[in-house]
Design a protein around this motif. Sequence first.
Motif, PDB file in Angstrom:
ATOM      1  N   ASN A 155      -3.686   8.912   6.229  1.00  0.00           N
ATOM      2  CA  ASN A 155      -3.788  10.169   6.413  1.00  0.00           C
ATOM      3  C   ASN A 155      -4.019  10.727   7.520  1.00  0.00           C
ATOM      4  OD1 ASN A 155      -4.913  10.324   2.794  1.00  0.00           O
ATOM      5  ND2 ASN A 155      -2.908  10.246   3.458  1.00  0.00           N
ATOM      6  N   GLU A 156      -4.455  10.170   8.418  1.00  0.00           N
ATOM      7  CA  GLU A 156      -5.105  10.375   9.815  1.00  0.00           C
ATOM      8  C   GLU A 156      -4.116  10.345  10.834  1.00  0.00           C
ATOM      9  OE1 GLU A 156      -8.675   8.855  10.496  1.00  0.00           O
ATOM     10  OE2 GLU A 156      -9.760   9.419   8.775  1.00  0.00           O
ATOM     11  N   LEU A 181       0.882  -1.134   0.011  1.00  0.00           N
ATOM     12  CA  LEU A 181      -0.176  -0.167  -0.087  1.00  0.00           C
ATOM     13  C   LEU A 181       1.022   1.213   0.026  1.00  0.00           C
ATOM     14  CD1 LEU A 181      -2.813  -0.922   2.504  1.00  0.00           C
ATOM     15  CD2 LEU A 181      -3.176  -0.652   0.075  1.00  0.00           C
ATOM     16  N   ARG A 182       0.741   1.998  -0.937  1.00  0.00           N
ATOM     17  CA  ARG A 182       1.486   3.226  -1.098  1.00  0.00           C
ATOM     18  C   ARG A 182       0.569   4.410  -0.769  1.00  0.00           C
ATOM     19  NH1 ARG A 182       4.967   5.093  -6.220  1.00  0.00           N
ATOM     20  NH2 ARG A 182       5.785   7.131  -5.516  1.00  0.00           N
ATOM     21  N   SER A 183       0.962   5.220   0.095  1.00  0.00           N
ATOM     22  CA  SER A 183       0.081   6.257   0.787  1.00  0.00           C
ATOM     23  C   SER A 183       1.180   7.269   1.354  1.00  0.00           C
ATOM     24  CB  SER A 183      -0.780   5.800   1.557  1.00  0.00           C
ATOM     25  OG  SER A 183      -1.608   6.898   2.065  1.00  0.00           O
ATOM     26  N   ARG A 184       0.466   8.337   1.911  1.00  0.00           N
ATOM     27  CA  ARG A 184       1.166   9.548   2.781  1.00  0.00           C
ATOM     28  C   ARG A 184       0.511   9.531   4.041  1.00  0.00           C
ATOM     29  NH1 ARG A 184       4.628  12.457  -0.045  1.00  0.00           N
ATOM     30  NH2 ARG A 184       4.645  12.342  -2.380  1.00  0.00           N
ATOM     31  N   ASP A 185       1.578   9.854   5.085  1.00  0.00           N
ATOM     32  CA  ASP A 185       0.992  10.063   6.450  1.00  0.00           C
ATOM     33  C   ASP A 185       0.491  11.385   6.723  1.00  0.00           C
ATOM     34  OD1 ASP A 185       3.182  11.599   6.657  1.00  0.00           O
ATOM     35  OD2 ASP A 185       4.132  10.745   8.446  1.00  0.00           O
ATOM     36  N   LYS A 186       0.057  11.770   7.948  1.00  0.00           N
ATOM     37  CA  LYS A 186      -0.412  12.999   8.187  1.00  0.00           C
ATOM     38  C   LYS A 186       0.367  14.154   8.032  1.00  0.00           C
ATOM     39  CE  LYS A 186      -2.757  15.303  12.159  1.00  0.00           C
ATOM     40  NZ  LYS A 186      -3.346  15.040  13.544  1.00  0.00           N
ATOM     41  N   ASP A 187       1.693  13.979   7.918  1.00  0.00           N
ATOM     42  CA  ASP A 187       2.780  14.966   7.918  1.00  0.00           C
ATOM     43  C   ASP A 187       3.254  15.085   6.255  1.00  0.00           C
ATOM     44  OD1 ASP A 187       2.757  15.417  10.567  1.00  0.00           O
ATOM     45  OD2 ASP A 187       4.476  14.503  10.846  1.00  0.00           O
TER      46      ASP A 187
END
Length: 328
Positions: free
Chosen positions: A158-159, A105-111
């Motif tokens: 993202n949360e 899973l490729r995503s971005r975190d809250k920062d």
Amino acid sequence: MGISEVTVGDMIPSKPEKRCCAMCGCISFLIIFILFLTSFQQVNRLNAGLLRNGFTGEVNLERSYLPGRYFVGFWNEFMHFPTTLNTIEFADEAVEEGVQQLGKLRSRDKDGKQIWLDVSVQYRIYPNELPQIYREMTKLYEDVYISELRGALQRITNEFTVDEAWKDYSAVNQKMLDECKTVLLPRHAECWGLQLWGVRLQTEYENQLVRTQVRKQAEETALATQTQTEYRQKTEVILAEYVANVTVINQKGQADKQRIERDALSAAQSALVGAQGDVLKIVFDTVKLNATDTTTEKLMSGSELVKYQNILMLKEKKSSNFHIKPAL
């Protein structure tokens, strides 16, 4: 002729026309019997089934069938759907047989940091809702689950910040599990479990994170060492107080012992002197010079009393040659 004497030849008609009709009847009966047997279809264990027409391909969506044998007609057959736990694994590593090979899973975190996650999901379809599953997704339901889960899990990442994944792993994993349940429930399936077992950042972020964690661990180690030193010093102070108290108690006990011994010795000497005085008084009162016709009763003088006492002391000595002669 009895029944036991009847042969096959006797049962076959002698005329060709009747013989042909009998043969056709046997073949028809055999065909009907075969069709009757093939009208029973089975739903395998650990599966649920939908009935499909073998000639037209039309699927009956009125009901689903649980494991068992059913009389459905020779023209129908069952489509099987597994009701056991199935796995969806978002990872680059080799997967077990029967599990689709999917990427991380490729995503971005809250920062906003780019992250790659390894996630395993276990799901199970609801057998009673099999007609709705086929009506909405046919047999490609798992592909639909994968697509929707990928999007939902990417959004949930993202949360939280990436460091929460190991600082508060349980909370992060629970958030992803709740999201999985929310996605699969309207799709007639149960999200049985989810495991977040891998988190990777870009190289520069990972290196910086490692340095940060090393520094924090060094600070925590120094703080722990300082705390340990403080407690050791406090313990040593308490121990010194106990040692001092023990020394004081020992000295006081020794002093009390000597005082008691002196008091006992003084009391013994005083008692001895008193006893000796009592003895002298008894001797003084007892030993008297008896009265005669010419003299009166006479007590011993002080010097005579001392001399009498010395004579008694000499008598006690075995090595002395002094003996008192008895009075005549």
